[in-house]
Motif scaffolding. Structure first.
Motif, PDB file in Angstrom:
ATOM      1  N   TRP A 112      -5.956  15.829  -9.108  1.00  0.00           N
ATOM      2  CA  TRP A 112      -5.264  15.871  -7.886  1.00  0.00           C
ATOM      3  C   TRP A 112      -4.593  17.127  -7.849  1.00  0.00           C
ATOM      4  CZ3 TRP A 112       0.278  15.907  -7.577  1.00  0.00           C
ATOM      5  CH2 TRP A 112       0.856  15.705  -6.387  1.00  0.00           C
ATOM      6  N   SER A 167       8.611   3.218  -9.832  1.00  0.00           N
ATOM      7  CA  SER A 167       9.723   2.981  -8.774  1.00  0.00           C
ATOM      8  C   SER A 167      10.316   1.668  -9.289  1.00  0.00           C
ATOM      9  CB  SER A 167       8.935   2.679  -7.460  1.00  0.00           C
ATOM     10  OG  SER A 167       9.641   1.883  -6.665  1.00  0.00           O
ATOM     11  N   ARG A 175       9.489  -1.407  -6.658  1.00  0.00           N
ATOM     12  CA  ARG A 175       7.900  -1.952  -6.594  1.00  0.00           C
ATOM     13  C   ARG A 175       7.367  -2.230  -7.852  1.00  0.00           C
ATOM     14  NH1 ARG A 175       5.905   2.628  -2.797  1.00  0.00           N
ATOM     15  NH2 ARG A 175       7.503   4.031  -4.015  1.00  0.00           N
ATOM     16  N   ARG A 231      -0.206   1.528  -8.878  1.00  0.00           N
ATOM     17  CA  ARG A 231       0.488   2.150  -7.509  1.00  0.00           C
ATOM     18  C   ARG A 231       0.009   3.594  -7.132  1.00  0.00           C
ATOM     19  NH1 ARG A 231       4.641   4.660  -6.632  1.00  0.00           N
ATOM     20  NH2 ARG A 231       5.570   4.286  -8.384  1.00  0.00           N
ATOM     21  N   ILE A 232       0.432   4.445  -8.221  1.00  0.00           N
ATOM     22  CA  ILE A 232      -0.012   5.846  -8.234  1.00  0.00           C
ATOM     23  C   ILE A 232      -1.109   6.201  -7.900  1.00  0.00           C
ATOM     24  CG2 ILE A 232       0.278   7.834  -9.557  1.00  0.00           C
ATOM     25  CD1 ILE A 232       2.829   6.618 -10.883  1.00  0.00           C
ATOM     26  N   GLU A 256      -3.531   4.292  -6.581  1.00  0.00           N
ATOM     27  CA  GLU A 256      -3.981   3.990  -5.232  1.00  0.00           C
ATOM     28  C   GLU A 256      -3.077   4.812  -4.138  1.00  0.00           C
ATOM     29  OE1 GLU A 256      -5.236   1.788  -1.716  1.00  0.00           O
ATOM     30  OE2 GLU A 256      -5.581   1.322  -3.856  1.00  0.00           O
ATOM     31  N   GLN A 257      -1.987   5.230  -4.229  1.00  0.00           N
ATOM     32  CA  GLN A 257      -1.383   6.232  -3.446  1.00  0.00           C
ATOM     33  C   GLN A 257      -2.118   7.594  -3.362  1.00  0.00           C
ATOM     34  OE1 GLN A 257       2.543   6.292  -4.666  1.00  0.00           O
ATOM     35  NE2 GLN A 257       3.133   4.485  -3.078  1.00  0.00           N
ATOM     36  N   LYS A 258      -2.361   7.963  -4.434  1.00  0.00           N
ATOM     37  CA  LYS A 258      -2.900   9.477  -4.465  1.00  0.00           C
ATOM     38  C   LYS A 258      -4.437   9.692  -4.426  1.00  0.00           C
ATOM     39  CE  LYS A 258       0.961  11.901  -6.627  1.00  0.00           C
ATOM     40  NZ  LYS A 258       1.292  12.463  -7.714  1.00  0.00           N
ATOM     41  N   GLY A 296      -6.527   6.435  -3.510  1.00  0.00           N
ATOM     42  CA  GLY A 296      -7.052   5.265  -2.989  1.00  0.00           C
ATOM     43  C   GLY A 296      -8.107   4.495  -3.842  1.00  0.00           C
ATOM     44  N   HIS A 300      -9.362  10.692  -0.379  1.00  0.00           N
ATOM     45  CA  HIS A 300      -8.137  11.461  -0.293  1.00  0.00           C
ATOM     46  C   HIS A 300      -8.776  12.974  -0.468  1.00  0.00           C
ATOM     47  CE1 HIS A 300      -6.204   7.713  -0.592  1.00  0.00           C
ATOM     48  NE2 HIS A 300      -5.022   8.118  -0.601  1.00  0.00           N
TER      49      HIS A 300
END
Length: 229
Positions: A22, A43, A46, A56-57, A59-61, A63, A104
């Motif tokens: 990333w 978080s 969450r 979660r990370i 998925e966010q950064k 997908g 991304h």
């Protein structure tokens, strides 16, 4: 103290092991624009667990949702971040090639060898974190079905053997490999046969959420031990 989660997400593409990277934003407090392992903060609102935070990370950064995640190590010192004392919880994650396409623009799949030979420098101590995760994968590949999570859910045994050989960095004895994999009880014969140059190849299936099984004997690893037949 700075505290984060970093993840080494791996896939097999062609005949090489690749890691997802990333790119840090241009306005980052440290290493702006550099390539790094996908990471972030837990978080409290969450995340119910470190694994959930890792998912979660990713998925966010990127997908992406890997089929396998495990915690590798906790690393902390004053040198790894220019802004002071920092600690990270390192995770290893594996994903099938067919499920690994990230949409991304700031992510990139890179050959592990490109990081190892420093063709692509990584931010912070992430090259060292990558080595820790690779060591964990290679070690467990010698005595378990862990590399199965790098394979497609339907596959031929030679395809799976090639994945093991890429992970371990050396060839494996065909008959010994088949015995260990089939005795683990994680593959289901689909009944489909594909005719090749020799005998018809059997198509097997595995469930992505199956547990990692241990072999009764180790496979040959990077250390070069001989495989028992």
């Amino acid at each position: 103290m700075i505290s984060t989660i970093d993840t080494v997400l791996l896939r097999i593409a062609g005949h090489e092991l690749q890691v997802l990277l990333w790119q840090r934003p241009a306005d980052s407090r440290a290493w702006p624009g550099a390539w790094a392992l996908p990471g972030g903060w837990v978080s409290e609102d969450r995340d119910q667990s470190l694994e959930q935070a890792t998912c979660r990370i990713l998925e966010q950064k990127a997908g992406l949702k890997p089929d396998y995640i495990e915690q590798v190590a906790t690393i902390g010192n004053r040198q790894r971040d220019p802004n002071g004392w920092s600690m990270t919880v390192l995770h290893l994650a594996l994903i099938r090639f067919s499920a690994s396409e990230s949409t991304h623009q700031d992510t990139r799949w890179v050959a592990v060898d490109a990081v190892r030979d420093q063709s692509l420098p990584l931010a912070f101590d992430h090259a060292k974190l990558l080595e820790k995760a690779l060591e964990r994968l290679s070690t467990k590949a010698r005595y378990s079905t862990l590399p199965l999570y790098l394979a497609e859910t339907e596959l031929k045994l030679p395809e799976l053997q090639r994945i093991y050989e890429i992970v371990l960095g050396n060839p494996l004895h065909k008959r010994a490999f088949r015995e260990r994999i089939l005795s683990a009880g994680v593959l289901e014969d689909t009944g489909v046969r594909i005719q090749g140059r020799g005998s018809p190849a059997t198509i097997y299936r595995y469930q992505p959420d199956c547990a990692v099984r241990l072999f009764d004997r180790m496979m040959q690893g990077a250390m070069g031990e001989a495989i028992d037949e």
